[in-house]
Design a protein around this motif. Structure first.
Motif, short mmCIF file in Angstrom:
data_model
loop_
_atom_site.label_atom_id
_atom_site.label_comp_id
_atom_site.label_asym_id
_atom_site.label_seq_id
_atom_site.Cartn_x
_atom_site.Cartn_y
_atom_site.Cartn_z
N GLY A 163 0.82 -1.21 0.00
CA GLY A 163 0.00 0.00 0.00
C GLY A 163 0.84 1.26 0.00
N ALA A 164 1.94 1.25 0.77
CA ALA A 164 2.82 2.41 0.81
C ALA A 164 3.44 2.66 -0.55
N CYS A 215 1.37 -1.67 -10.53
CA CYS A 215 0.70 -1.76 -9.23
C CYS A 215 -0.20 -2.99 -9.17
N ALA A 216 -0.86 -3.30 -10.29
CA ALA A 216 -1.69 -4.49 -10.34
C ALA A 216 -0.84 -5.75 -10.16
N ALA A 217 0.33 -5.74 -10.78
CA ALA A 217 1.22 -6.90 -10.64
C ALA A 217 1.63 -7.10 -9.18
N ALA A 218 1.89 -5.99 -8.48
CA ALA A 218 2.20 -6.11 -7.05
C ALA A 218 1.01 -6.66 -6.29
N LEU A 229 -6.88 -6.42 -9.09
CA LEU A 229 -8.00 -5.51 -9.32
C LEU A 229 -8.09 -4.47 -8.22
N HIS A 230 -7.86 -4.90 -7.00
CA HIS A 230 -7.94 -3.99 -5.86
C HIS A 230 -6.90 -2.87 -5.98
N GLN A 231 -5.67 -3.24 -6.30
CA GLN A 231 -4.62 -2.23 -6.43
C GLN A 231 -4.91 -1.29 -7.61
N SER A 232 -5.40 -1.85 -8.71
CA SER A 232 -5.71 -1.02 -9.88
C SER A 232 -6.80 0.00 -9.56
#
Length: 279
Positions: A163-164, A215-218, A229-232
């Motif tokens: 998240g950071a 970010c999605a990959a992370a 999906l959540h990160q995206s």
């Protein structure tokens, strides 16, 4: 601003002698030299360097985010608890920018809160003191960031660390999009004037897509497709909040300034963190 005083005098503004790659060493230097306090010297201060620098802004955000994630993650693993880890995580980006973005957020809040014409609002923003609107905005934004990050660390150190990093990338990606063609500078000097309208729209969107994919990959490390999906969605939430603020600032001030850029970064980071915490 602190970094403008340390920059070399302006050089050529592009031309045959200055190639214009999307990503270049000059762009990386520009991004890290203007958006962080890391010991990177800006050697060029022309439009090509500014364009490449703003395209590299998410990379600078990733480095800042990794520093923040490292500190918070280590504290969590040492048993500090989510709250202390969250405070440290939120403090790292502030320290690595010497509070530049937070200062911009406070100044922008004072300018918008003054309800004065653009010229007077811009004058208020240039003053060294912070008014009540700025103080209240800083208080609630920092509280929201700490609360959101603490919630993520409560789920596990990896959630807080990712998240950071994602919020820091989103914050700087908002600056890339704010530098796109069609968004003028409110003043003829300063960072806003240096980078305003320097990024072609299509190139900026391509960088946004690439950063969001990263970010999605992370996110897949935390929960497969659902994590991605959540990160995206968190990135999109952050960028959406920043774009709403950008539109309002352009209407009120006539364009962007360095302070507006700081406000956009903090807004994007906060919205992304809240989206992650709500998930």
């Amino acid at each position: 601003m602190w970094f403008l005083r340390n920059l070399p005098s302006a050089g050529p503004t592009g031309g045959p002698g200055y190639p214009s790659p999307v990503i270049s060493s000059a762009g990386i230097r520009f991004a890290f030299g203007t958006l962080t306090v890391l010991p990177v010297r800006v050697k060029r201060w022309d439009r090509d360097a500014a364009r490449a620098g703003m395209l590299c802004a998410p990379l600078a955000g990733l480095v800042v985010g990794l520093f923040a994630a490292g500190i918070g993650g280590v504290l969590t693993l040492l048993g500090s608890g989510p709250l202390l880890a969250a405070v440290a995580t939120v403090a790292v980006p502030a320290a690595l920018t010497r509070g530049l973005h937070l200062d911009g957020l406070a100044d922008t809040a004072d300018g918008l809160g003054s309800a004065k014409p653009a010229e007077d609002a811009l004058r208020i923003m240039k003053q060294s003191d912070i008014g009540p609107f700025g103080v209240i905005t800083l208080l609630f934004v920092l509280l929201a960031q700490v609360a959101a990050v603490a919630g993520l660390y409560a789920e596990g150190w990896a959630y807080g660390a990712v998240g950071a990093a994602v919020s820091a990338v989103t914050a700087r990606l908002a600056l890339t999009l704010a530098s796109r063609a069609g968004i003028p500078a409110a003043r003829p000097e300063g960072l806003g004037a240096a980078v305003a309208e320097s990024v072609p729209v299509r190139t900026g969107l391509a960088v946004a897509a690439l950063a969001t994919a990263g970010c999605a990959a992370a996110g897949t490390l935390l929960g497969g497709y659902g994590g991605a999906l959540h990160q995206s969605l968190a990135v999109l939430a952050g960028l959406g909040a920043a774009q709403l603020l950008l539109r309002h600032c352009v209407r009120r001030f006539g364009g962007v300034t360095g302070d507006v850029f700081g406000a956009l970064a903090e807004t994007a980071a906060t919205a992304a963190l809240i989206a992650l915490a709500l998930g």
